[in-house]
Design a protein around this motif. Sequence first.
Motif, PDB file in Angstrom:
ATOM      1  N   SER A   1       8.522   7.570   2.867  1.00  0.00           N
ATOM      2  CA  SER A   1       7.319   7.801   2.062  1.00  0.00           C
ATOM      3  C   SER A   1       7.034   6.615   1.145  1.00  0.00           C
ATOM      4  O   SER A   1       5.892   6.150   1.044  1.00  0.00           O
ATOM      5  CB  SER A   1       7.493   9.076   1.239  1.00  0.00           C
ATOM      6  OG  SER A   1       6.409   9.264   0.366  1.00  0.00           O
TER       7      SER A   1
ATOM      8  N   GLU B   1       6.033   3.540   3.195  1.00  0.00           N
ATOM      9  CA  GLU B   1       4.692   3.730   3.741  1.00  0.00           C
ATOM     10  C   GLU B   1       3.644   3.527   2.655  1.00  0.00           C
ATOM     11  O   GLU B   1       2.580   2.931   2.897  1.00  0.00           O
ATOM     12  CB  GLU B   1       4.567   5.128   4.351  1.00  0.00           C
ATOM     13  CG  GLU B   1       3.299   5.355   5.141  1.00  0.00           C
ATOM     14  CD  GLU B   1       3.283   4.594   6.447  1.00  0.00           C
ATOM     15  OE1 GLU B   1       2.179   4.183   6.870  1.00  0.00           O
ATOM     16  OE2 GLU B   1       4.353   4.406   7.042  1.00  0.00           O
ATOM     17  N   SER B   2       3.920   3.988   1.452  1.00  0.00           N
ATOM     18  CA  SER B   2       2.967   3.806   0.352  1.00  0.00           C
ATOM     19  C   SER B   2       2.773   2.324   0.033  1.00  0.00           C
ATOM     20  O   SER B   2       1.650   1.852  -0.168  1.00  0.00           O
ATOM     21  CB  SER B   2       3.458   4.552  -0.893  1.00  0.00           C
ATOM     22  OG  SER B   2       3.508   5.939  -0.668  1.00  0.00           O
TER      23      SER B   2
ATOM     24  N   ASP C   1       0.808   0.735   2.950  1.00  0.00           N
ATOM     25  CA  ASP C   1      -0.596   1.147   2.968  1.00  0.00           C
ATOM     26  C   ASP C   1      -1.398   0.424   1.894  1.00  0.00           C
ATOM     27  O   ASP C   1      -2.515  -0.060   2.152  1.00  0.00           O
ATOM     28  CB  ASP C   1      -0.702   2.662   2.774  1.00  0.00           C
ATOM     29  CG  ASP C   1      -0.214   3.425   3.993  1.00  0.00           C
ATOM     30  OD1 ASP C   1      -0.134   2.820   5.067  1.00  0.00           O
ATOM     31  OD2 ASP C   1       0.099   4.620   3.858  1.00  0.00           O
ATOM     32  N   LEU C   2      -0.855   0.351   0.677  1.00  0.00           N
ATOM     33  CA  LEU C   2      -1.601  -0.300  -0.402  1.00  0.00           C
ATOM     34  C   LEU C   2      -1.751  -1.798  -0.127  1.00  0.00           C
ATOM     35  O   LEU C   2      -2.827  -2.377  -0.332  1.00  0.00           O
ATOM     36  CB  LEU C   2      -0.892  -0.075  -1.739  1.00  0.00           C
ATOM     37  CG  LEU C   2      -1.749  -0.403  -2.976  1.00  0.00           C
ATOM     38  CD1 LEU C   2      -2.849   0.629  -3.138  1.00  0.00           C
ATOM     39  CD2 LEU C   2      -0.896  -0.469  -4.236  1.00  0.00           C
TER      40      LEU C   2
ATOM     41  N   TYR D   1      -6.611   7.801   1.616  1.00  0.00           N
ATOM     42  CA  TYR D   1      -5.258   8.231   1.258  1.00  0.00           C
ATOM     43  C   TYR D   1      -5.312   9.131   0.027  1.00  0.00           C
ATOM     44  O   TYR D   1      -5.999   8.828  -0.943  1.00  0.00           O
ATOM     45  CB  TYR D   1      -4.361   7.030   0.951  1.00  0.00           C
ATOM     46  CG  TYR D   1      -4.234   6.039   2.089  1.00  0.00           C
ATOM     47  CD1 TYR D   1      -3.437   6.320   3.189  1.00  0.00           C
ATOM     48  CD2 TYR D   1      -4.906   4.826   2.046  1.00  0.00           C
ATOM     49  CE1 TYR D   1      -3.307   5.408   4.227  1.00  0.00           C
ATOM     50  CE2 TYR D   1      -4.781   3.904   3.082  1.00  0.00           C
ATOM     51  CZ  TYR D   1      -3.991   4.202   4.171  1.00  0.00           C
ATOM     52  OH  TYR D   1      -3.862   3.296   5.195  1.00  0.00           O
TER      53      TYR D   1
ATOM     54  N   LYS E   1      -2.300  10.146  -1.532  1.00  0.00           N
ATOM     55  CA  LYS E   1      -0.868  10.200  -1.804  1.00  0.00           C
ATOM     56  C   LYS E   1      -0.493   9.750  -3.209  1.00  0.00           C
ATOM     57  O   LYS E   1       0.626   9.983  -3.642  1.00  0.00           O
ATOM     58  CB  LYS E   1      -0.120   9.339  -0.779  1.00  0.00           C
ATOM     59  CG  LYS E   1      -0.473   7.868  -0.828  1.00  0.00           C
ATOM     60  CD  LYS E   1       0.394   7.039   0.132  1.00  0.00           C
ATOM     61  CE  LYS E   1       0.118   7.436   1.566  1.00  0.00           C
ATOM     62  NZ  LYS E   1       0.897   6.610   2.505  1.00  0.00           N
ATOM     63  N   TRP E   2      -1.380   9.033  -3.916  1.00  0.00           N
ATOM     64  CA  TRP E   2      -1.019   8.454  -5.198  1.00  0.00           C
ATOM     65  C   TRP E   2      -1.489   9.324  -6.345  1.00  0.00           C
ATOM     66  O   TRP E   2      -2.579   9.912  -6.306  1.00  0.00           O
ATOM     67  CB  TRP E   2      -1.612   7.044  -5.325  1.00  0.00           C
ATOM     68  CG  TRP E   2      -0.991   6.091  -4.339  1.00  0.00           C
ATOM     69  CD1 TRP E   2       0.305   5.700  -4.300  1.00  0.00           C
ATOM     70  CD2 TRP E   2      -1.643   5.440  -3.246  1.00  0.00           C
ATOM     71  NE1 TRP E   2       0.519   4.836  -3.260  1.00  0.00           N
ATOM     72  CE2 TRP E   2      -0.657   4.644  -2.596  1.00  0.00           C
ATOM     73  CE3 TRP E   2      -2.948   5.426  -2.751  1.00  0.00           C
ATOM     74  CZ2 TRP E   2      -0.939   3.865  -1.479  1.00  0.00           C
ATOM     75  CZ3 TRP E   2      -3.232   4.649  -1.642  1.00  0.00           C
ATOM     76  CH2 TRP E   2      -2.230   3.881  -1.019  1.00  0.00           C
TER      77      TRP E   2
ATOM     78  N   THR F   1      -4.560   5.552  -9.614  1.00  0.00           N
ATOM     79  CA  THR F   1      -4.865   4.206  -9.130  1.00  0.00           C
ATOM     80  C   THR F   1      -5.724   3.507 -10.174  1.00  0.00           C
ATOM     81  O   THR F   1      -6.447   4.145 -10.960  1.00  0.00           O
ATOM     82  CB  THR F   1      -5.609   4.238  -7.786  1.00  0.00           C
ATOM     83  OG1 THR F   1      -6.783   5.056  -7.903  1.00  0.00           O
ATOM     84  CG2 THR F   1      -4.714   4.777  -6.678  1.00  0.00           C
TER      85      THR F   1
ATOM     86  N   SER G   1       3.172   6.460  -7.997  1.00  0.00           N
ATOM     87  CA  SER G   1       3.632   7.511  -7.093  1.00  0.00           C
ATOM     88  C   SER G   1       4.853   8.181  -7.687  1.00  0.00           C
ATOM     89  O   SER G   1       5.639   7.554  -8.413  1.00  0.00           O
ATOM     90  CB  SER G   1       3.967   6.916  -5.720  1.00  0.00           C
ATOM     91  OG  SER G   1       4.507   7.890  -4.856  1.00  0.00           O
TER      92      SER G   1
ATOM     93  N   GLU H   1      -0.387   9.854   8.974  1.00  0.00           N
ATOM     94  CA  GLU H   1      -0.423   8.510   8.408  1.00  0.00           C
ATOM     95  C   GLU H   1      -1.047   7.529   9.395  1.00  0.00           C
ATOM     96  O   GLU H   1      -1.822   6.647   9.017  1.00  0.00           O
ATOM     97  CB  GLU H   1       0.996   8.056   8.040  1.00  0.00           C
ATOM     98  CG  GLU H   1       1.591   8.752   6.835  1.00  0.00           C
ATOM     99  CD  GLU H   1       1.019   8.226   5.530  1.00  0.00           C
ATOM    100  OE1 GLU H   1       0.291   7.216   5.562  1.00  0.00           O
ATOM    101  OE2 GLU H   1       1.288   8.842   4.483  1.00  0.00           O
TER     102      GLU H   1
END
Length: 711
Positions: free
Chosen positions: A47, A50-51, A54-55, A81, A83-84, A87, A155, A423
């Motif tokens: 996780s 991946e974060s 992705d960013l 996304y 997930k955060w 931001t 996160s 994802e």
Amino acid sequence: MLSVLLLSLAGITALTLGKPDNALVPKAVLTSQQYVAEDGAIALRASLDESVTDLTSTATLFNEGRPVSADTVLDKVGNVYQKWRGTAVIEIKSGKMLAARGENVPLTAIDLTKLSRSDGLDPRMVRLENGQTRLIIVALLSWKDRPQQLLVASSTLSFPGVDLGPGRAIGVVDSTGHLLSSHGALDSERARKQLTSFAKTAARKGRQHPVKAKEPGAGGYTGVSGHLTGGAAKEVRTVGGYATLAAPQAGGATTASSLGLTVVTEVDVSAKVSQITRPAFGVAAAGALLAIGGLAVIVLLGTVQRPLIRLFLESRRLTRGDLARPVSVPRAGEAARVGAALERLRRQLQGEPADVEGPAVRKGLGARALLAVCAVLLLVWSVPLMLLLNRADSAVKVPVQIVHDQNSRTITLSDRVRRALNEGHADLSAVAALIGDRTTPEDMKKVLERTMQDHDRYESVYVLGADGEILARAGHSPHHKDGKAPSKQALEVTGEGGKKPVVTATAQAPGRGGAAVVGEFRIEFVNALLGRQGMGEVRVVDAKGRVIGGDSGYIAFEKAPSYLNSLLATKKAHATVQRGGTVRVAAVAPFSGGGAAKSLQWSLASWQPASSLAIPEYSLQNRTVLAGLLGLTAAAACLGWLHIVVVRPLRALAGLAEALAAGDRKTVLFPRHHDEVGAVVRSLELIRQQLQGQPRKRDGGSRTPAGVGRN
């Protein structure tokens, strides 16, 4: 040698089979807690990595396009996304916040003056005033003729999709042993104190080197992991597991694995003293072995060894010239044949003709038959232990915690696969949303190639026009049929009848007249997610009960094993102990939760035989089988050695002795081994030489053949 081995085996049998197994918690339960901790560490590491990916990838796509406002950046990031926790976009030079979404991002943890350093953009952990911990991820936004900006996301250190099961708690620990976050059953003060204690122990053990923390040659999890045992209350004991965040490949490193985090778990399990063996069984088995082995040794001593030694002494006596006393002939077998031949040779040395019959030899069991009798005696003891006694399948009690853990781990892995597919679709959606006005195939191909570099889950990625024409692609050749318009389904499976399934994700490109970005997943990527220790065999099954993927050998689109039908029919997560020819623990977990992968209606199934678990009943069965195998090995080694070294030469000796006694004076006798049989052969050779010289001694060497004159 046989006597020593059987005595040793009798002692081992009495100590191992008669030793009560009074373990409060079976080893299988402890090992299962280690596996649960490893699952949590894998989920958290994946996780976080991946974060970060992705960013960073999103910022790169923005940088390659036209400049946009900070609000546009955060809106597009938020749409793709979710997930955060928070931001923000800040201007590096002035430190001014340009836009923000979600909870307040702790920007004070970012030193804007040190961003030019090699580690300036690395993720970092920040502890908030309320005691919670956030992981801060940063990425650079850079356009020509614009001040550089920083895209920041926060996160939590949570475990996405990890099912804890009943009564379990889980936490994240830093390298100092401090709990950064915790979840699950922490209602009581005892549970909180125990998790804190486990956290300190896990942090200390987690500082070991992964190679040195394991047994030499051990594989499995690439990080440091193990199980923990805590305090007890009445008939309940707290156990747990720990696992450091580690890269998928041994010796590798990822952003998350470099943070020095460790996952720790705890759960209360039943701790009852259960004695499944009785000392009388081991003593009885050892006594039976002593009786049977003693009988076999007595048979060998009385029918093979002693007669052979007697023949050795008798043959030596004859070679010394002591011919007055008759040879003592054994009762039966090859030894009797050799003894009868020696008696005939004794008489021949006294002047009797070779054609005179010797004493009659009694018929009886030969040496091979006697070895077979001894082998049967030892098999009578070994075979029941290997095949009949202490069978566990009929009475095994699989601990309830094992069933709970199989169920929760299957649910966790099912959610892991679902999230990985979601994802992947989200990445394609980000590419489709950020592809902007890139109209030339070269520009689109650059974006697709970067996507392939950042994510190894795809086999091919391509832009598909509304008319079914591929406008740009990267990776392997697509499985798409020419002229077929983009699918309306976000995820679908094709390739039935081929060697492997084709899992395809489709994301519509806004403002492109029906065009879409399509990605074909590598089925190896899905299969790699399924490899977990202690779960047995794992399969991904579709709504029709066909196998789509697995952690070991399988045939694509074949029907799942029949013993899973009842579990798959329930359409809900469930685990059970199945009995029959084989006792197994099986679990099924359908995809739950939202996202594009929900439409696939897949389920994850796992099963493993109970015999593979360290359960006391099977441990006793294994020890019983081992004792039988050791008995069989001792019998085969010793009796086989006797047959090769003693019995076969003895049978050959009997034939040579009878031939010599029958008048064969030409065959020279050579011993095969320097033992009693070889000594008898040497004595026979000396006797042969004496018999050859008898006629010359009587003639004195001076007789002239008849009809020959003298000169």
